[in-house]
Scaffold this motif. Structure first.
Motif, short mmCIF file in Angstrom:
data_model
loop_
_atom_site.label_atom_id
_atom_site.label_comp_id
_atom_site.label_asym_id
_atom_site.label_seq_id
_atom_site.Cartn_x
_atom_site.Cartn_y
_atom_site.Cartn_z
N GLN A 65 -20.60 -34.50 -37.12
CA GLN A 65 -20.44 -34.89 -35.71
C GLN A 65 -20.96 -36.31 -35.49
O GLN A 65 -20.34 -37.11 -34.78
CB GLN A 65 -21.20 -33.90 -34.82
N ALA A 66 -22.09 -36.64 -36.11
CA ALA A 66 -22.64 -37.99 -35.99
C ALA A 66 -21.69 -39.02 -36.60
O ALA A 66 -21.48 -40.10 -36.04
CB ALA A 66 -24.01 -38.06 -36.67
N GLU A 67 -21.11 -38.66 -37.76
CA GLU A 67 -20.15 -39.57 -38.39
C GLU A 67 -18.90 -39.74 -37.53
O GLU A 67 -18.35 -40.84 -37.44
CB GLU A 67 -19.79 -39.05 -39.78
N LEU A 68 -18.46 -38.66 -36.87
CA LEU A 68 -17.33 -38.77 -35.95
C LEU A 68 -17.63 -39.75 -34.83
O LEU A 68 -16.81 -40.62 -34.52
CB LEU A 68 -16.98 -37.40 -35.35
N ARG A 74 -16.19 -47.35 -33.63
CA ARG A 74 -15.57 -48.51 -34.29
C ARG A 74 -14.09 -48.67 -33.95
O ARG A 74 -13.48 -49.65 -34.36
CB ARG A 74 -15.76 -48.40 -35.81
N CYS A 75 -13.52 -47.70 -33.26
CA CYS A 75 -12.09 -47.76 -32.92
C CYS A 75 -11.83 -48.85 -31.87
O CYS A 75 -12.59 -48.99 -30.91
CB CYS A 75 -11.59 -46.42 -32.39
N LYS A 76 -10.74 -49.61 -32.08
CA LYS A 76 -10.36 -50.67 -31.15
C LYS A 76 -9.17 -50.25 -30.28
O LYS A 76 -8.95 -50.83 -29.23
CB LYS A 76 -9.99 -51.95 -31.91
N GLU A 77 -8.44 -49.26 -30.73
CA GLU A 77 -7.25 -48.81 -30.00
C GLU A 77 -7.28 -47.30 -29.86
O GLU A 77 -7.88 -46.61 -30.68
CB GLU A 77 -5.97 -49.24 -30.73
N ILE A 78 -6.58 -46.80 -28.86
CA ILE A 78 -6.54 -45.36 -28.62
C ILE A 78 -5.91 -44.62 -29.80
O ILE A 78 -6.33 -43.51 -30.14
CB ILE A 78 -5.82 -45.05 -27.29
N GLY A 79 -4.91 -45.22 -30.45
CA GLY A 79 -4.26 -44.59 -31.59
C GLY A 79 -5.24 -44.35 -32.73
O GLY A 79 -5.17 -43.32 -33.42
N VAL A 84 -8.75 -40.56 -35.83
CA VAL A 84 -10.10 -40.16 -36.24
C VAL A 84 -10.37 -38.72 -35.81
O VAL A 84 -10.89 -37.91 -36.59
CB VAL A 84 -11.15 -41.13 -35.65
N GLN A 85 -9.99 -38.38 -34.59
CA GLN A 85 -10.23 -37.03 -34.09
C GLN A 85 -9.37 -36.00 -34.84
O GLN A 85 -9.83 -34.89 -35.12
CB GLN A 85 -9.97 -36.95 -32.60
N GLN A 86 -8.16 -36.37 -35.19
CA GLN A 86 -7.31 -35.46 -35.96
C GLN A 86 -7.88 -35.21 -37.35
O GLN A 86 -7.89 -34.08 -37.83
CB GLN A 86 -5.88 -36.00 -36.06
N PHE A 88 -10.99 -35.40 -38.17
CA PHE A 88 -12.19 -34.58 -37.97
C PHE A 88 -11.80 -33.11 -37.78
O PHE A 88 -12.40 -32.22 -38.38
CB PHE A 88 -12.98 -35.08 -36.76
N ALA A 89 -10.78 -32.87 -36.96
CA ALA A 89 -10.34 -31.49 -36.69
C ALA A 89 -9.86 -30.79 -37.96
O ALA A 89 -10.14 -29.60 -38.17
CB ALA A 89 -9.25 -31.48 -35.63
N LYS A 90 -9.17 -31.52 -38.82
CA LYS A 90 -8.72 -30.94 -40.09
C LYS A 90 -9.91 -30.53 -40.96
O LYS A 90 -9.90 -29.48 -41.59
CB LYS A 90 -7.83 -31.92 -40.85
N GLY A 91 -10.90 -31.38 -40.99
CA GLY A 91 -12.10 -31.08 -41.78
C GLY A 91 -12.91 -29.92 -41.24
O GLY A 91 -13.51 -29.16 -41.99
N VAL A 92 -12.91 -29.76 -39.92
CA VAL A 92 -13.69 -28.70 -39.29
C VAL A 92 -13.17 -27.32 -39.72
O VAL A 92 -13.95 -26.44 -40.08
CB VAL A 92 -13.67 -28.83 -37.75
N SER A 93 -11.86 -27.14 -39.68
CA SER A 93 -11.33 -25.82 -40.02
C SER A 93 -11.66 -25.46 -41.47
O SER A 93 -12.02 -24.31 -41.76
CB SER A 93 -9.82 -25.77 -39.78
#
Length: 133
Positions: A65-68, A74-79, A84-86, A88-93
């Motif tokens: 979570q801290a790494e997320l 560090r993200c500059k754009e919404i994309g 990054v969130q996608q 993270f979600a793959k790793g969570v499952s």
């Protein structure tokens, strides 16, 4: 020079009640510790292994979570943030699936330990004692 008031002894009965409560509490703790000493080492080991695994998993999830949060910062754009969130979600499952497998293995070991203790405990029983149980 100011005078002092005499000390009231009104709480003396409360102190007696509190002391009795503390003594009773200590007796309960002693009984619990005595019963804990009866448990075999294997049961203690499996209980602590389960606790250690859960705490380690919590630590790994907090680290992820801290790494997320750092990556999102560090993200500059919404994309980029969506990517990054996608990720993270793959790793969570996968992390939760792996953890469920580890805890399942520990739970089986725990049940085996308890079963062994139960079998050892009743091994000396007579037929009537086993029937009564």
């Amino acid at each position: 020079m100011p005078t002092t008031k005499p000390v009231s002894d009104a709480l003396a009965t409360d102190r007696i009640g509190t002391t009795a409560m503390v003594d009773e509490g200590m007796q309960i703790v002693k009984a619990q510790l005595a019963s804990a000493a009866v448990l075999p080492q294997t049961i203690w080991e499996t209980q602590f292994a389960v606790t250690a695994e859960i705490l380690a998993f919590m630590g790994r999830r907090m680290q992820a979570q801290a790494e997320l949060c750092a990556r999102l910062g560090r993200c500059k754009e919404i994309g980029q943030a969506v990517d990054v969130q996608q990720d993270f979600a793959k790793g969570v499952s996968g992390a939760y699936a792996d953890e469920a497998e580890r805890l399942s293995t520990l739970a089986r070991r725990n049940m085996d330990a308890w079963t062994g203790v139960g079998a050892e405990y009743v091994s000396g029983w007579t037929g009537n004692q086993k029937a009564a149980a």
